[in-house]
Design a protein around this motif. Structure first.
Motif, PDB file in Angstrom:
ATOM      1  N   GLN A 147     -22.839 -23.673  -1.185  1.00  0.00           N
ATOM      2  CA  GLN A 147     -23.691 -24.674  -1.835  1.00  0.00           C
ATOM      3  C   GLN A 147     -25.099 -24.100  -1.944  1.00  0.00           C
ATOM      4  OE1 GLN A 147     -23.534 -28.521   0.017  1.00  0.00           O
ATOM      5  NE2 GLN A 147     -24.078 -29.523  -1.901  1.00  0.00           N
TER       6      GLN A 147
ATOM      7  N   LEU B  61     -14.488 -32.462  -8.314  1.00  0.00           N
ATOM      8  CA  LEU B  61     -15.046 -31.179  -7.883  1.00  0.00           C
ATOM      9  C   LEU B  61     -14.145 -30.031  -8.343  1.00  0.00           C
ATOM     10  CD1 LEU B  61     -17.405 -30.052  -6.415  1.00  0.00           C
ATOM     11  CD2 LEU B  61     -16.227 -30.374  -4.236  1.00  0.00           C
TER      12      LEU B  61
ATOM     13  N   CYS C 191     -22.422 -28.750 -10.949  1.00  0.00           N
ATOM     14  CA  CYS C 191     -21.582 -29.951 -10.869  1.00  0.00           C
ATOM     15  C   CYS C 191     -22.372 -31.135 -11.426  1.00  0.00           C
ATOM     16  CB  CYS C 191     -21.188 -30.227  -9.419  1.00  0.00           C
ATOM     17  SG  CYS C 191     -20.284 -28.853  -8.688  1.00  0.00           S
TER      18      CYS C 191
ATOM     19  N   ASN D 177     -10.547 -37.379  -3.469  1.00  0.00           N
ATOM     20  CA  ASN D 177     -11.991 -37.153  -3.274  1.00  0.00           C
ATOM     21  C   ASN D 177     -12.467 -35.802  -3.824  1.00  0.00           C
ATOM     22  OD1 ASN D 177     -10.530 -35.815  -1.190  1.00  0.00           O
ATOM     23  ND2 ASN D 177     -12.406 -35.596  -0.005  1.00  0.00           N
ATOM     24  N   LEU D 178     -11.507 -34.893  -4.085  1.00  0.00           N
ATOM     25  CA  LEU D 178     -11.911 -33.558  -4.574  1.00  0.00           C
ATOM     26  C   LEU D 178     -11.623 -33.355  -6.063  1.00  0.00           C
ATOM     27  CD1 LEU D 178     -10.770 -31.137  -1.691  1.00  0.00           C
ATOM     28  CD2 LEU D 178     -13.065 -31.978  -2.163  1.00  0.00           C
TER      29      LEU D 178
ATOM     30  N   GLU E 257     -19.223 -31.842   3.431  1.00  0.00           N
ATOM     31  CA  GLU E 257     -17.824 -31.769   3.889  1.00  0.00           C
ATOM     32  C   GLU E 257     -16.873 -31.509   2.718  1.00  0.00           C
ATOM     33  OE1 GLU E 257     -19.380 -36.031   4.131  1.00  0.00           O
ATOM     34  OE2 GLU E 257     -20.012 -33.984   4.594  1.00  0.00           O
ATOM     35  N   ASP E 258     -17.254 -31.974   1.517  1.00  0.00           N
ATOM     36  CA  ASP E 258     -16.418 -31.700   0.345  1.00  0.00           C
ATOM     37  C   ASP E 258     -16.409 -30.207   0.006  1.00  0.00           C
ATOM     38  OD1 ASP E 258     -15.740 -34.308   0.195  1.00  0.00           O
ATOM     39  OD2 ASP E 258     -16.960 -34.808  -1.572  1.00  0.00           O
TER      40      ASP E 258
ATOM     41  N   VAL F 211     -23.037 -32.670  -4.362  1.00  0.00           N
ATOM     42  CA  VAL F 211     -21.770 -32.517  -3.652  1.00  0.00           C
ATOM     43  C   VAL F 211     -22.000 -32.675  -2.148  1.00  0.00           C
ATOM     44  CG1 VAL F 211     -19.805 -30.975  -3.266  1.00  0.00           C
ATOM     45  CG2 VAL F 211     -21.057 -30.871  -5.433  1.00  0.00           C
ATOM     46  N   ALA F 212     -21.153 -33.448  -1.493  1.00  0.00           N
ATOM     47  CA  ALA F 212     -21.277 -33.629  -0.043  1.00  0.00           C
ATOM     48  C   ALA F 212     -20.850 -32.355   0.685  1.00  0.00           C
ATOM     49  CB  ALA F 212     -20.393 -34.796   0.400  1.00  0.00           C
TER      50      ALA F 212
ATOM     51  N   ASP G 210     -13.976 -28.712   2.365  1.00  0.00           N
ATOM     52  CA  ASP G 210     -12.612 -29.065   1.961  1.00  0.00           C
ATOM     53  C   ASP G 210     -12.178 -28.269   0.738  1.00  0.00           C
ATOM     54  OD1 ASP G 210     -12.541 -30.814   4.017  1.00  0.00           O
ATOM     55  OD2 ASP G 210     -12.757 -32.644   2.803  1.00  0.00           O
ATOM     56  N   LEU G 211     -13.114 -28.120  -0.202  1.00  0.00           N
ATOM     57  CA  LEU G 211     -12.813 -27.369  -1.430  1.00  0.00           C
ATOM     58  C   LEU G 211     -12.481 -25.917  -1.084  1.00  0.00           C
ATOM     59  CD1 LEU G 211     -12.737 -27.240  -4.576  1.00  0.00           C
ATOM     60  CD2 LEU G 211     -15.130 -26.530  -4.481  1.00  0.00           C
TER      61      LEU G 211
END
Length: 340
Positions: free
Chosen positions: A141, A211, A165, A207-208, A172-173, A169-170, A176-177
């Motif tokens: 990020q 993204l 984006c 949630n993704l 944690e996302d 973007v969070a 996860d991504l």
């Protein structure tokens, strides 16, 4: 057969003498320099037959004979074995290449080394992305809504894409991504990876989804568009010394090296069985290379070539030595890349 074998010996002697002296070779000199076990008259007869069959020719200004492309071809095809490099030469290769810092350094050292060993122009193809596999995908990020996608391949290539984006973007996302991308693509061949992107859109957790949609275009671009195939070239100064072998002009050959496309096509056509390929003169099917020979081999792991490397020089070259050098260097580069 005895006649053919003897004529082949005569041809070998002509090739060796012409390569080392650059002077057309006469039967008298052959009889004096080589232990062919027959009279000069027999050698003259053999040379007449070799000339009739197109293996040697008479340059208009000289009494001697020189090998033709066809003669060199027979000489190369009938090399009983390529002599291996000496232990000292092999150690020198290892020492020189072991100091390399990264892929680019390995390849630039490789061309310098090949040019030194062979006194020819050396060329190495970057590993092509389509042959490599994904080692890791990193997502960083950079700002709230800006991500950096980094693809690292098993050949050490690194490709980066910046992604904007639509919304922030969070943290944690992002994690996860990263996990999602690596579980989907890790170890996948780049050639197959691009086709997995649409599935990823369907299977991503809710949630993704947006993204994944944002990164998917960059992902396809990174995976599908191989970073352009490039050549690293070294030892072009060696061509200046070979100018005598290119009557007319060196220019077409220099231009072909400069433009890379023709040479890249030749170098990248590697023998999957791991043999050294030799293309002589007209076999190169390109005007600029008709006076040249290309000695090449694939480098990589046992089961797949990542690219090709080799040398380009005049058809009047020391084939056994050059073939041995190309083979030793290709094997060692493959070893280094496998370990990295």
């Amino acid at each position: 057969m005895a006649h053919d074998e003897r004529r082949l010996q005569v041809l070998r002697a002509i090739v060796q003498d012409y390569v080392s002296t650059n002077d057309p070779v006469g039967s008298k000199a052959l009889a004096e320099r080589h232990d062919l076990g027959v009279s000069p008259a027999t050698i003259r007869n053999d040379m007449a037959v070799l000339e009739e069959q197109g293996y040697i020719a008479q340059p208009h200004t000289s009494a001697g004979r020189v090998p033709t492309d066809k003669g060199y071809r027979l000489f190369v095809d009938r090399l009983s074995a390529v002599k291996p490099l000496s232990a000292a030469e092999r150690r020198a290769i290892e020492r020189f290449l072991d100091g390399a810092l990264d892929l680019y350094d390995v390849l630039s050292r490789t061309v310098r080394l090949l040019a030194q060993l062979t006194h020819q122009v050396a060329v190495v193809q970057y590993p092509t992305l389509s042959r490599s596999a994904v080692r890791h995908l990193e997502v960083v990020q950079v700002a709230g809504s800006r991500l950096l996608l980094v693809l690292i391949t098993d050949t050490g290539r690194v490709e980066q894409r910046l992604i904007e984006c639509p919304v922030d973007v969070a943290h944690e996302d992002v994690a996860d991504l990263r996990a999602l991308l690596n579980s989907a693509f890790n170890g996948a061949k780049l050639a197959d990876a691009g086709s997995k992107v649409p599935d990823l859109l369907d299977t991503a957790p809710p949630n993704l989804r947006s993204l994944v949609a944002s990164v998917s275009a960059a992902l396809v671009e990174t995976l599908v568009e191989p970073g352009e195939d490039r050549l690293v070239i070294g030892g072009t100064a060696n061509l200046a010394r070979a100018a005598v072998d290119f009557p007319g002009s060196l220019r077409p050959l220099l231009e072909a090296l400069e433009e890379q496309v023709v040479v890249l096509r030749l170098i990248s056509e590697v023998d999957t069985g791991g043999a050294v390929l030799v293309r002589i003169g007209e076999e190169n099917a390109h005007e600029a290379l008709t006076g040249a020979s290309v000695v090449s081999m694939g480098y990589g792991s046992a089961d797949r070539a990542l690219g090709g490397l080799g040398i380009v020089g005049p058809t009047r070259m020391d084939y056994p030595t050059n073939m041995a050098a190309v083979r030793a260097v290709a094997r060692y580069v493959g070893q280094i890349l496998a370990e990295s």
